[in-house]
Design a protein around this motif. Structure first.
Motif, PDB file in Angstrom:
ATOM      1  N   VAL A 142     -27.578  -9.738  -0.737  1.00 61.25           N
ATOM      2  CA  VAL A 142     -28.509  -9.151  -0.652  1.00 61.25           C
ATOM      3  C   VAL A 142     -29.253 -10.876  -1.797  1.00 61.25           C
ATOM      4  CG1 VAL A 142     -29.299  -8.233  -2.737  1.00 61.25           C
ATOM      5  CG2 VAL A 142     -27.281  -7.085  -1.804  1.00 61.25           C
ATOM      6  N   GLU A 143     -30.372 -10.700  -1.015  1.00 60.15           N
ATOM      7  CA  GLU A 143     -31.123 -12.252  -1.139  1.00 60.15           C
ATOM      8  C   GLU A 143     -32.084 -11.146  -2.611  1.00 60.15           C
ATOM      9  OE1 GLU A 143     -30.007 -14.531   1.019  1.00 60.15           O
ATOM     10  OE2 GLU A 143     -28.883 -13.847   2.122  1.00 60.15           O
ATOM     11  N   SER A 144     -31.876 -12.087  -3.705  1.00 59.21           N
ATOM     12  CA  SER A 144     -32.532 -12.207  -4.443  1.00 59.21           C
ATOM     13  C   SER A 144     -33.781 -13.556  -4.848  1.00 59.21           C
ATOM     14  CB  SER A 144     -31.978 -12.574  -6.033  1.00 59.21           C
ATOM     15  OG  SER A 144     -30.620 -12.056  -6.106  1.00 59.21           O
ATOM     16  N   MET A 145     -34.410 -12.895  -4.937  1.00 60.03           N
ATOM     17  CA  MET A 145     -36.535 -14.023  -4.582  1.00 60.03           C
ATOM     18  C   MET A 145     -36.930 -13.738  -6.141  1.00 60.03           C
ATOM     19  SD  MET A 145     -36.505 -13.476  -1.220  1.00 60.03           S
ATOM     20  CE  MET A 145     -35.323 -13.260   0.191  1.00 60.03           C
ATOM     21  N   ASP A 146     -38.036 -14.753  -6.577  1.00 54.73           N
ATOM     22  CA  ASP A 146     -37.922 -14.865  -7.550  1.00 54.73           C
ATOM     23  C   ASP A 146     -39.484 -13.947  -7.363  1.00 54.73           C
ATOM     24  OD1 ASP A 146     -36.993 -17.058  -7.718  1.00 54.73           O
ATOM     25  OD2 ASP A 146     -38.824 -18.531  -7.142  1.00 54.73           O
ATOM     26  N   THR A 147     -40.287 -13.095  -6.530  1.00 57.83           N
ATOM     27  CA  THR A 147     -41.723 -12.115  -6.752  1.00 57.83           C
ATOM     28  C   THR A 147     -41.489 -11.414  -5.618  1.00 57.83           C
ATOM     29  OG1 THR A 147     -43.203 -13.699  -5.706  1.00 57.83           O
ATOM     30  CG2 THR A 147     -42.824 -14.377  -7.914  1.00 57.83           C
ATOM     31  N   TYR A 148     -41.775 -10.057  -4.861  1.00 62.12           N
ATOM     32  CA  TYR A 148     -42.216  -9.355  -4.217  1.00 62.12           C
ATOM     33  C   TYR A 148     -42.735 -10.121  -3.429  1.00 62.12           C
ATOM     34  CZ  TYR A 148     -38.731  -5.327  -5.264  1.00 62.12           C
ATOM     35  OH  TYR A 148     -37.458  -4.830  -5.587  1.00 62.12           O
ATOM     36  N   THR A 149     -43.715 -10.915  -3.742  1.00 62.55           N
ATOM     37  CA  THR A 149     -44.793 -11.128  -3.467  1.00 62.55           C
ATOM     38  C   THR A 149     -44.188 -12.312  -2.015  1.00 62.55           C
ATOM     39  OG1 THR A 149     -46.428 -11.707  -4.208  1.00 62.55           O
ATOM     40  CG2 THR A 149     -47.077 -12.657  -2.722  1.00 62.55           C
ATOM     41  N   ASN A 150     -43.312 -13.255  -2.684  1.00 60.84           N
ATOM     42  CA  ASN A 150     -42.005 -14.051  -1.693  1.00 60.84           C
ATOM     43  C   ASN A 150     -40.999 -13.100  -1.116  1.00 60.84           C
ATOM     44  OD1 ASN A 150     -43.564 -16.690  -3.141  1.00 60.84           O
ATOM     45  ND2 ASN A 150     -41.304 -16.936  -4.511  1.00 60.84           N
ATOM     46  N   ALA A 151     -40.936 -12.310  -1.263  1.00 61.49           N
ATOM     47  CA  ALA A 151     -39.570 -10.989  -0.423  1.00 61.49           C
ATOM     48  C   ALA A 151     -40.671 -10.502   0.971  1.00 61.49           C
ATOM     49  CB  ALA A 151     -39.455 -10.298  -1.352  1.00 61.49           C
ATOM     50  N   VAL A 152     -41.976  -9.564   0.470  1.00 63.33           N
ATOM     51  CA  VAL A 152     -42.031  -9.991   1.589  1.00 63.33           C
ATOM     52  C   VAL A 152     -42.606 -10.783   2.698  1.00 63.33           C
ATOM     53  CG1 VAL A 152     -44.334  -9.002   2.831  1.00 63.33           C
ATOM     54  CG2 VAL A 152     -44.076  -7.537   0.351  1.00 63.33           C
ATOM     55  N   ALA A 153     -43.445 -12.213   2.499  1.00 67.77           N
ATOM     56  CA  ALA A 153     -42.883 -13.086   3.075  1.00 67.77           C
ATOM     57  C   ALA A 153     -42.073 -13.493   3.894  1.00 67.77           C
ATOM     58  CB  ALA A 153     -44.098 -14.709   2.407  1.00 67.77           C
ATOM     59  N   GLU A 154     -40.467 -13.445   3.220  1.00 65.25           N
ATOM     60  CA  GLU A 154     -39.876 -13.541   4.652  1.00 65.25           C
ATOM     61  C   GLU A 154     -39.107 -12.363   4.628  1.00 65.25           C
ATOM     62  OE1 GLU A 154     -37.533 -16.872   2.858  1.00 65.25           O
ATOM     63  OE2 GLU A 154     -39.095 -16.636   2.949  1.00 65.25           O
ATOM     64  N   LEU A 155     -39.474 -11.774   4.354  1.00 68.76           N
ATOM     65  CA  LEU A 155     -39.506 -10.735   5.626  1.00 68.76           C
ATOM     66  C   LEU A 155     -40.604 -10.541   6.428  1.00 68.76           C
ATOM     67  CD1 LEU A 155     -38.463  -7.217   6.345  1.00 68.76           C
ATOM     68  CD2 LEU A 155     -40.402  -6.294   5.022  1.00 68.76           C
ATOM     69  N   LYS A 156     -41.553 -10.807   6.808  1.00 71.99           N
ATOM     70  CA  LYS A 156     -42.208 -10.942   7.270  1.00 71.99           C
ATOM     71  C   LYS A 156     -42.332 -12.045   8.168  1.00 71.99           C
ATOM     72  CE  LYS A 156     -46.586  -9.436   7.876  1.00 71.99           C
ATOM     73  NZ  LYS A 156     -47.811  -9.124   7.641  1.00 71.99           N
ATOM     74  N   ALA A 157     -41.887 -12.912   7.671  1.00 68.09           N
ATOM     75  CA  ALA A 157     -41.237 -14.958   8.982  1.00 68.09           C
ATOM     76  C   ALA A 157     -39.690 -14.265   9.136  1.00 68.09           C
ATOM     77  CB  ALA A 157     -41.083 -15.666   7.568  1.00 68.09           C
ATOM     78  N   GLY A 158     -38.909 -12.805   8.992  1.00 69.80           N
ATOM     79  CA  GLY A 158     -37.932 -12.481   9.813  1.00 69.80           C
ATOM     80  C   GLY A 158     -36.556 -13.728   8.948  1.00 69.80           C
ATOM     81  N   ALA A 159     -36.960 -13.849   8.044  1.00 67.03           N
ATOM     82  CA  ALA A 159     -35.743 -14.810   7.456  1.00 67.03           C
ATOM     83  C   ALA A 159     -34.444 -13.104   6.737  1.00 67.03           C
ATOM     84  CB  ALA A 159     -35.919 -15.652   6.407  1.00 67.03           C
ATOM     85  N   ILE A 160     -35.534 -12.218   6.193  1.00 70.34           N
ATOM     86  CA  ILE A 160     -34.027 -11.260   6.058  1.00 70.34           C
ATOM     87  C   ILE A 160     -34.814 -10.096   6.710  1.00 70.34           C
ATOM     88  CG2 ILE A 160     -34.291 -11.773   3.954  1.00 70.34           C
ATOM     89  CD1 ILE A 160     -36.568 -10.134   2.542  1.00 70.34           C
ATOM     90  N   ASP A 161     -34.436  -8.821   6.669  1.00 69.19           N
ATOM     91  CA  ASP A 161     -34.218  -7.298   7.466  1.00 69.19           C
ATOM     92  C   ASP A 161     -35.205  -6.597   6.755  1.00 69.19           C
ATOM     93  OD1 ASP A 161     -32.699  -8.630  10.250  1.00 69.19           O
ATOM     94  OD2 ASP A 161     -31.023  -8.706   7.933  1.00 69.19           O
ATOM     95  N   ALA A 162     -35.191  -6.498   5.583  1.00 71.61           N
ATOM     96  CA  ALA A 162     -35.721  -5.472   4.688  1.00 71.61           C
ATOM     97  C   ALA A 162     -35.823  -5.096   3.147  1.00 71.61           C
ATOM     98  CB  ALA A 162     -35.119  -4.250   5.042  1.00 71.61           C
TER      99      ALA A 162
END
Length: 283
Positions: free
Chosen positions: A188-208
């Protein structure tokens, strides 16, 4: 008022809103002078500075827009409450992970920012009436091979730190959470914001991403290539969290919310935020 079923659902999910913090949920606003303005008494009279604590990156409830202005449904509603009583509105952006420290130190008067009222948080705040119904979902890329919750086994799942989604992933199923599911994730990867989480998802750093549907809808309205799994993690309600001793202020805000809903002002503000309008339970 419309959406009666939604209101009943919110009341059912939040039966304990006023338990343990005094006051009464039966109080009503005095609208005899004007449908959107009135006078407050005691320490909360005209001129009182209402310090609104919020996450500055939690659209569409509270965020900084492209012009650098503070906005969002919760921000506009807080400002409307201030207009109703003749209070002065003060915006207090907080680090979401430090919101309790900010509230209890007096830096702000409440946490009002898509804030989930959950059993785990019940005793820590004095809660307003719930005003929005929400659902926790899993967001993935449209071309993801993840189709069901079971497919999350061995995957990296992102979530914003300090959110109810993270709480849900840490809470056992017998207490209404999804810990057993989260235990199957690679991490479970904790992110500062959901904006950053979406960026990480689109970059392939996380899966969901584990995310509430109203915030997710806003992200989807801004970016293509995202979708939810059909299965949900769980349901919740949003309310305003005050310090446990601030029952009078909580009651004042409750009264104003009822009056603003009855006058149509809440509906007027809600219609600006189409991603969450159907989730609003007081209109």
């Amino acid at each position: 008022m419309k959406k009666i079923l939604a209101s009943l659902m919110a009341m059912t999910l939040a039966a304990f809103v006023l338990v343990g913090c005094g006051g009464s949920s039966d109080s009503s606003a005095d609208t005899s002078t004007d449908e959107t303005t009135t006078e407050a008494s005691g320490d909360y009279g005209e001129g009182f500075v209402f310090k609104h604590g919020f996450d500055k990156d939690f659209p569409p409830y509270s965020y900084i827009d492209d012009n650098g202005e503070t906005t969002g449904f919760d921000v506009e509603m807080a400002q409307a409450v201030c207009d109703y009583y003749g209070w002065t509105y003060e915006a207090v952006p907080v680090n979401w992970d430090s919101k309790d420290l900010e509230l209890n130190s007096g830096s702000c008067d409440c946490i009002w920012s898509g804030f989930t009222k959950s059993p785990a948080r019940e005793a820590s705040y004095c809660w307003s009436e719930p005003y929005s119904i929400n659902t926790q979902m899993i967001m993935v890329l449209e071309d993801s091979d993840i189709k069901t919750l079971d497919d999350l086994a061995g995957k990296k799942v992102g979530v914003q730190i300090g959110t109810s989604a993270l709480d849900m992933l840490k809470t056992p199923e017998e207490e209404g959470g999804c810990k057993e599911l989260a235990d199957t994730f690679a991490s479970v990867e904790s992110m500062d914001t959901y904006t950053n989480a979406v960026a990480e998802l689109k970059a392939g750093a996380i899966d969901a991403i584990a995310i509430d549907v109203t915030t997710g809808n806003f992200q989807m309205s801004k970016q293509e290539g995202l979708k939810y799994l059909d299965e949900k993690l769980g349901d919740e309600v949003y309310a305003i969290g005050f310090r446990t001793e601030d029952t009078e202020l909580r009651d004042k805000v409750n009264d104003a919310l009822v009056a603003l809903a009855e006058s149509g002002k809440m509906d007027e503000i809600g219609q600006k935020y189409t991603d969450i309008y159907d989730s609003l339970s007081m209109i």
